[in-house]
Design a protein around this motif. Sequence first.
Motif, short mmCIF file in Angstrom:
data_model
loop_
_atom_site.label_atom_id
_atom_site.label_comp_id
_atom_site.label_asym_id
_atom_site.label_seq_id
_atom_site.Cartn_x
_atom_site.Cartn_y
_atom_site.Cartn_z
N GLN A 25 26.81 -25.52 2.08
CA GLN A 25 25.70 -26.46 1.86
C GLN A 25 26.04 -27.46 0.76
O GLN A 25 25.71 -28.65 0.86
CB GLN A 25 24.42 -25.70 1.52
CG GLN A 25 23.85 -24.92 2.67
CD GLN A 25 22.66 -24.07 2.28
OE1 GLN A 25 22.16 -24.11 1.16
NE2 GLN A 25 22.19 -23.27 3.23
N GLN A 31 22.69 -30.24 -0.48
CA GLN A 31 21.36 -29.64 -0.52
C GLN A 31 21.48 -28.14 -0.37
O GLN A 31 22.22 -27.65 0.49
CB GLN A 31 20.47 -30.17 0.60
CG GLN A 31 19.92 -31.54 0.31
CD GLN A 31 18.76 -31.84 1.24
OE1 GLN A 31 18.87 -31.69 2.44
NE2 GLN A 31 17.65 -32.28 0.67
N LEU A 32 20.74 -27.40 -1.20
CA LEU A 32 20.64 -25.96 -1.07
C LEU A 32 19.28 -25.66 -0.44
O LEU A 32 18.25 -26.11 -0.94
CB LEU A 32 20.75 -25.27 -2.43
CG LEU A 32 22.09 -25.37 -3.14
CD1 LEU A 32 22.04 -24.60 -4.46
CD2 LEU A 32 23.22 -24.85 -2.27
N PHE A 33 19.31 -24.91 0.63
CA PHE A 33 18.08 -24.56 1.34
C PHE A 33 17.65 -23.16 0.93
O PHE A 33 18.47 -22.27 0.76
CB PHE A 33 18.31 -24.64 2.86
CG PHE A 33 18.67 -26.04 3.29
CD1 PHE A 33 17.67 -26.96 3.55
CD2 PHE A 33 19.99 -26.42 3.42
CE1 PHE A 33 18.00 -28.26 3.93
CE2 PHE A 33 20.33 -27.70 3.80
CZ PHE A 33 19.33 -28.63 4.05
N TYR A 34 16.33 -22.97 0.76
CA TYR A 34 15.81 -21.67 0.34
C TYR A 34 14.46 -21.42 0.99
O TYR A 34 13.77 -22.36 1.41
CB TYR A 34 15.68 -21.59 -1.19
CG TYR A 34 14.77 -22.65 -1.77
CD1 TYR A 34 13.41 -22.45 -1.86
CD2 TYR A 34 15.28 -23.87 -2.21
CE1 TYR A 34 12.57 -23.41 -2.39
CE2 TYR A 34 14.46 -24.84 -2.74
CZ TYR A 34 13.11 -24.61 -2.83
OH TYR A 34 12.28 -25.57 -3.35
N ALA A 39 14.17 -26.93 -0.09
CA ALA A 39 15.51 -27.47 -0.31
C ALA A 39 15.53 -28.18 -1.65
O ALA A 39 14.53 -28.73 -2.10
CB ALA A 39 15.89 -28.45 0.80
N THR A 41 18.27 -30.82 -3.87
CA THR A 41 19.51 -31.59 -3.84
C THR A 41 20.24 -31.41 -5.16
O THR A 41 19.67 -31.62 -6.22
CB THR A 41 19.22 -33.09 -3.60
OG1 THR A 41 18.51 -33.22 -2.37
CG2 THR A 41 20.49 -33.90 -3.54
#
Length: 110
Positions: A25, A31-34, A39, A41
């Motif tokens: 990612q 972007q880190l999605f959680y 998300a 950035t």
Amino acid sequence: MGIYEDAREVSRADLAAWLRQLASQLETGGQLFYGAAGAVTVADQVRCELEIERESDTEISVEIEFSWTTPAPAEAPESSDEAEATEQDEEAKDEEEKPAEGEAKPAEEA
């Protein structure tokens, strides 16, 4: 201020897969999605920290932390409609404070 936190027990293989997913990612868009739909950035430059601690005779912890700053949001400029309404409000207030023709001005306090 916490945004998201998840703690669970997983296998070493699952941990490695999760770390690879985070790395992917970061490489493909930053972007880190959680969670279900969250998300964040990640900035191009970050501060990184790796901490390995012996918590007790039987427990070791590894913490990976990275942080960055984001620019403060700029205040939106007043729209021309808002500025005009404010100006009209101020003019109306000035008119209310003026004595009508033939009225005596209030005496100033000493």
